[in-house]
Design a protein around this motif. Structure first.
Motif, PDB file in Angstrom:
ATOM      1  N   LEU A 223       0.829  -1.200   0.000  1.00 16.16           N
ATOM      2  CA  LEU A 223       0.000   0.000   0.000  1.00 16.16           C
ATOM      3  C   LEU A 223       0.870   1.258   0.000  1.00 16.16           C
ATOM      4  O   LEU A 223       0.568   2.233  -0.700  1.00 16.16           O
ATOM      5  CB  LEU A 223      -0.932  -0.020   1.212  1.00 16.16           C
ATOM      6  CG  LEU A 223      -2.136   0.915   1.187  1.00 16.16           C
ATOM      7  CD1 LEU A 223      -3.043   0.601   0.013  1.00 16.16           C
ATOM      8  CD2 LEU A 223      -2.908   0.823   2.494  1.00 16.16           C
ATOM      9  N   VAL A 224       1.931   1.234   0.773  1.00 14.27           N
ATOM     10  CA  VAL A 224       2.846   2.380   0.810  1.00 14.27           C
ATOM     11  C   VAL A 224       3.430   2.637  -0.578  1.00 14.27           C
ATOM     12  O   VAL A 224       3.490   3.788  -1.045  1.00 14.27           O
ATOM     13  CB  VAL A 224       3.980   2.122   1.828  1.00 14.27           C
ATOM     14  CG1 VAL A 224       5.066   3.190   1.692  1.00 14.27           C
ATOM     15  CG2 VAL A 224       3.435   2.106   3.251  1.00 14.27           C
ATOM     16  N   ALA A 231       1.459   9.397   2.029  1.00 12.38           N
ATOM     17  CA  ALA A 231       1.087   8.367   2.999  1.00 12.38           C
ATOM     18  C   ALA A 231      -0.332   7.909   2.688  1.00 12.38           C
ATOM     19  O   ALA A 231      -1.200   8.729   2.378  1.00 12.38           O
ATOM     20  CB  ALA A 231       1.162   8.926   4.416  1.00 12.38           C
ATOM     21  N   PRO A 232      -0.606   6.600   2.763  1.00 15.62           N
ATOM     22  CA  PRO A 232      -1.965   6.116   2.480  1.00 15.62           C
ATOM     23  C   PRO A 232      -3.043   6.817   3.312  1.00 15.62           C
ATOM     24  O   PRO A 232      -4.108   7.153   2.784  1.00 15.62           O
ATOM     25  CB  PRO A 232      -1.876   4.627   2.829  1.00 15.62           C
ATOM     26  CG  PRO A 232      -0.443   4.277   2.569  1.00 15.62           C
ATOM     27  CD  PRO A 232       0.334   5.494   3.001  1.00 15.62           C
ATOM     28  N   LEU A 233      -2.755   7.058   4.589  1.00  8.70           N
ATOM     29  CA  LEU A 233      -3.756   7.691   5.441  1.00  8.70           C
ATOM     30  C   LEU A 233      -4.019   9.134   5.010  1.00  8.70           C
ATOM     31  O   LEU A 233      -5.156   9.611   5.053  1.00  8.70           O
ATOM     32  CB  LEU A 233      -3.311   7.639   6.905  1.00  8.70           C
ATOM     33  CG  LEU A 233      -4.307   8.156   7.939  1.00  8.70           C
ATOM     34  CD1 LEU A 233      -5.669   7.493   7.785  1.00  8.70           C
ATOM     35  CD2 LEU A 233      -3.768   7.953   9.352  1.00  8.70           C
ATOM     36  N   GLY A 285      -4.410  -2.324  -7.440  1.00 11.54           N
ATOM     37  CA  GLY A 285      -5.185  -3.324  -6.715  1.00 11.54           C
ATOM     38  C   GLY A 285      -5.994  -4.195  -7.652  1.00 11.54           C
ATOM     39  O   GLY A 285      -6.029  -5.429  -7.515  1.00 11.54           O
ATOM     40  N   ASN A 286      -6.635  -3.569  -8.629  1.00 13.00           N
ATOM     41  CA  ASN A 286      -7.432  -4.313  -9.612  1.00 13.00           C
ATOM     42  C   ASN A 286      -6.555  -5.222 -10.467  1.00 13.00           C
ATOM     43  O   ASN A 286      -6.953  -6.347 -10.819  1.00 13.00           O
ATOM     44  CB  ASN A 286      -8.209  -3.349 -10.502  1.00 13.00           C
ATOM     45  CG  ASN A 286      -9.288  -2.596  -9.746  1.00 13.00           C
ATOM     46  OD1 ASN A 286      -9.618  -2.948  -8.609  1.00 13.00           O
ATOM     47  ND2 ASN A 286      -9.824  -1.556 -10.346  1.00 13.00           N
ATOM     48  N   ASP A 323      -2.593  -6.254  -0.062  1.00 12.82           N
ATOM     49  CA  ASP A 323      -1.756  -6.961   0.907  1.00 12.82           C
ATOM     50  C   ASP A 323      -2.082  -6.567   2.343  1.00 12.82           C
ATOM     51  O   ASP A 323      -1.196  -6.484   3.199  1.00 12.82           O
ATOM     52  CB  ASP A 323      -0.274  -6.686   0.602  1.00 12.82           C
ATOM     53  CG  ASP A 323       0.650  -7.658   1.322  1.00 12.82           C
ATOM     54  OD1 ASP A 323       0.208  -8.773   1.646  1.00 12.82           O
ATOM     55  OD2 ASP A 323       1.829  -7.297   1.555  1.00 12.82           O
ATOM     56  N   LEU A 324      -3.379  -6.370   2.643  1.00 10.26           N
ATOM     57  CA  LEU A 324      -3.788  -5.971   3.997  1.00 10.26           C
ATOM     58  C   LEU A 324      -4.070  -7.218   4.831  1.00 10.26           C
ATOM     59  O   LEU A 324      -5.204  -7.475   5.263  1.00 10.26           O
ATOM     60  CB  LEU A 324      -5.002  -5.048   3.935  1.00 10.26           C
ATOM     61  CG  LEU A 324      -4.785  -3.725   3.192  1.00 10.26           C
ATOM     62  CD1 LEU A 324      -6.035  -2.864   3.263  1.00 10.26           C
ATOM     63  CD2 LEU A 324      -3.588  -2.973   3.768  1.00 10.26           C
ATOM     64  N   THR A 325      -3.049  -7.986   5.098  1.00  6.17           N
ATOM     65  CA  THR A 325      -3.203  -9.276   5.769  1.00  6.17           C
ATOM     66  C   THR A 325      -3.718  -9.128   7.194  1.00  6.17           C
ATOM     67  O   THR A 325      -4.703  -9.772   7.583  1.00  6.17           O
ATOM     68  CB  THR A 325      -1.858 -10.026   5.779  1.00  6.17           C
ATOM     69  OG1 THR A 325      -1.403 -10.169   4.436  1.00  6.17           O
ATOM     70  CG2 THR A 325      -2.022 -11.406   6.400  1.00  6.17           C
TER      71      THR A 325
END
Length: 387
Positions: A223-224, A231-233, A285-286, A323-325
């Motif tokens: 994600l980073v 930053a993602p946030l 992501g897609n 990859d948000l495990t």
């Protein structure tokens, strides 16, 4: 009336309309984390005030948060530290209380906060049809009428983890002046509901855009990389503000947790580079999901075995696409363990009947994907943050 957000004022340090109540800052201090001591609450609250935050969200369910908050606010007042027009405070009560129970609860809330009147009172977890009936026709309706008549509450709203249709009913009932919804960069399905509410003049608060949005405060390396150079946030916050969302909850544990909010409060609207980065995030992501991407259209429903197919495949999208495990494992293993706050059945309830397959516009092998998701995510449950 729809809030008017001129391009130059979409983000930069402005308060936003919040229903019929006082205007609120674009960030709301959530108080479920700063519950170690009054001093901890005080230090976080002081940092929030300095950053330009004037709105606080709390609840009896957050342990000692309300009593700590009342003491911290009074301490700051003695030091002459508070927002220009004072704090705007939202607290909540659970649905289903009797009229007398509700009266007692509201009085306890006011006592803990050391207030005579609460700016905003929300129904905490309007998640089921009978919760809405309680507000519209039952004891809840009488309770809210009493609270208004006694001038104990400014305006009434709700928070919800419920279905799209339930939330839409609540918004269109015209009984609420604000709502708190799960609105996220990586899960924008409820953005249309927010837009309906805003068009009706309601305030809209985004619930936990960081933690419930994918643990964006501690993102995956994937994600980073996809969000670089941001930053993602930061992208998540600015994405929601660009949509006109009134305010975003920020659950701070210590003063430094306010730093990103301070930066965004003094920034401007999404830049072209930020918009392109968000597009890249979605495209990447897609790409990873390929032909197995679930488009979240919900045409696979209803499932004869009541499996929440879209929700489970949403977690799969997040797992493989971003990859948000840790986040997806946590959410998946809360299924069946959080009552009406979350889904009741996981993918193991699928009987591979195949009824959903011909309804899927993307021709997904849904039973296979559900089985795969269960194998990858079923693990030891994590403890919930509260409740």
């Amino acid at each position: 009336m729809t809030p008017t957000l001129s391009p130059q004022n979409k983000i930069k340090g402005k308060l936003r309309q919040f229903g019929r109540g006082p205007a609120v800052s674009i960030f709301t201090l959530g108080t479920m984390r700063a519950i170690g001591s009054v001093d901890q609450m005080y230090s976080v609250l002081k940092a929030a005030s300095i950053a330009g935050i004037n709105h606080i969200e709390t609840a009896p369910a957050y342990g000692p948060a309300e009593s700590f908050l009342g003491k911290a606010i009074n301490k700051l007042k003695q030091e002459k530290i508070e927002p220009k027009h004072g704090w705007v405070i939202t607290s909540k009560i659970f649905p289903g209380l009797s009229l007398e129970e509700g009266k007692k609860e509201l009085k306890r809330i006011l006592k803990r906060l050391d207030l005579k009147r609460l700016d905003n009172l929300a129904i905490h977890g309007l998640n089921l049809n009978n919760h809405l009936e309680w507000v519209l026709e039952g004891e809840g309706s009488k309770l809210l009428q009493w609270a208004k008549e006694e001038n104990l509450v400014g305006q009434v709203g709700f928070s919800s983890h419920g279905s799209f249709s339930l939330i839409q009913k609540a918004i269109e009932s015209n009984r609420f002046q604000f709502c708190s919804l799960h609105l996220h960069l990586l899960d924008p399905r409820k953005i249309p509901l927010a837009k309906i509410a805003l068009r009706k003049g309601m305030g809209v608060m985004a619930i936990s855009p960081a933690d419930k949005g994918g643990r964006l405060q501690s993102p995956s390396s994937t994600l980073v990389r996809d969000c670089y150079p941001f930053a993602p946030l930061e992208l998540a916050y600015k994405f929601l503000l660009e949509k006109g969302i009134s305010t975003l909850t920020l659950g701070a544990y210590e003063p430094k947790d306010i730093n990103l909010a301070r930066k965004i409060i003094t920034s401007g609207p999404l830049t072209m580079l930020e918009k392109n980065t968000i597009k890249n995030l979605r495209d990447e992501g897609n790409r990873r999901l390929g032909k197995d991407l679930c488009g979240q259209c919900e045409k696979c429903l209803p499932c004869p075995n009541s499996v929440p197919i879209p929700e489970i495949l949403r977690l799969r999208n997040l797992l493989i696409g971003h990859d948000l495990t840790a986040f997806t494992e946590e959410r998946y293993n809360l299924i069946g363990k959080a009552g009406h706050w979350w889904e009741e059945l996981d993918a193991s309830a699928c009987k591979s009947c195949g009824e959903c397959v011909p309804r899927c516009p993307n021709n997904l092998n849904i039973p296979k994907l559900l089985e795969e998701t269960h194998e990858r995510l079923a693990a030891k449950p994590r403890k919930r943050l509260w409740g």
